[in-house]
Design an enzyme around this catalytic site. Sequence first.
Site, mmCIF file in Angstrom:
data_model
loop_
_atom_site.group_PDB
_atom_site.id
_atom_site.type_symbol
_atom_site.label_atom_id
_atom_site.label_comp_id
_atom_site.label_asym_id
_atom_site.label_seq_id
_atom_site.Cartn_x
_atom_site.Cartn_y
_atom_site.Cartn_z
ATOM 1 N N SER A 1 -8.982 20.740 5.604
ATOM 2 C CA SER A 1 -8.938 20.526 6.517
ATOM 3 C C SER A 1 -9.463 18.246 6.301
ATOM 4 O O SER A 1 -9.175 17.358 7.313
ATOM 5 C CB SER A 1 -10.938 20.370 7.345
ATOM 6 O OG SER A 1 -12.165 19.492 6.013
ATOM 7 N N LYS B 1 -16.490 16.421 4.655
ATOM 8 C CA LYS B 1 -16.249 15.706 5.724
ATOM 9 C C LYS B 1 -16.196 14.382 5.318
ATOM 10 O O LYS B 1 -17.309 13.517 4.611
ATOM 11 C CB LYS B 1 -16.586 16.259 6.959
ATOM 12 C CG LYS B 1 -16.809 17.640 6.416
ATOM 13 C CD LYS B 1 -15.151 17.954 7.368
ATOM 14 C CE LYS B 1 -14.983 19.474 8.126
ATOM 15 N NZ LYS B 1 -15.345 20.224 6.813
#
EC number: 3.4.21.88
Length: 213
Positions: free
Chosen positions: A133, A170
Amino acid sequence: MDLTDTQQAILALIAERIDADGVPPSQTEIARAFGFKGIRAAQYHLEALEHAGAIRRVPGQARGIRLAGQGAQTRTAPVSEVARDDVLRLPVLGRVAAGLPIGADIGSDDFVVLDRVFFSPSPDYLLKVQGDSMRDEGIFNGDLIGVHRTRDARSGQIVVARIDEEITVKLLKIGKDRIRLLPRNPDYAPIEVLPDQDFAIEGLYCGLLRPNR
């Protein structure tokens, strides 16, 4: 090779961002900061800086800019075989998700010896990435990321975060009334931290090693 005023300013920006955020600016951010019409002008100046020996660039990484003197070195030899003042011996503490959060798998499985100047800020440990991701930041499945242990982070920094008992890496975005963890891959959706969740910043991303595989 003499640097132009613009190139000196770009070099200063790179050093400032590495010192403040732990990661260098992207080419798009450099272009925006200096009012260039596109990233080609930023690329031209980065090429000149690299040719002058002021920086080196890592192919295939969105923010693959390193200041002169920074470089990766993985070692299997004992720490005693290299200069202790110049190296870090970092534990590899399990996995971190670059995808959907995974259950924490934290335990000292291995150690890596590397140059002290490779990361900024200085890391306290390494985590092995699982998932893709964060691929647009140049973070890929199987990479070892350096983590600087801290509970404090600013919006826009890449963090290792804990949501309940799960760990993920993230881009942190802090809004007026919400916190989101953003992927850097359009195939993944942002994670919104809910009020009833146990959320904490575990550390700042400060660089990576890519094992041979």
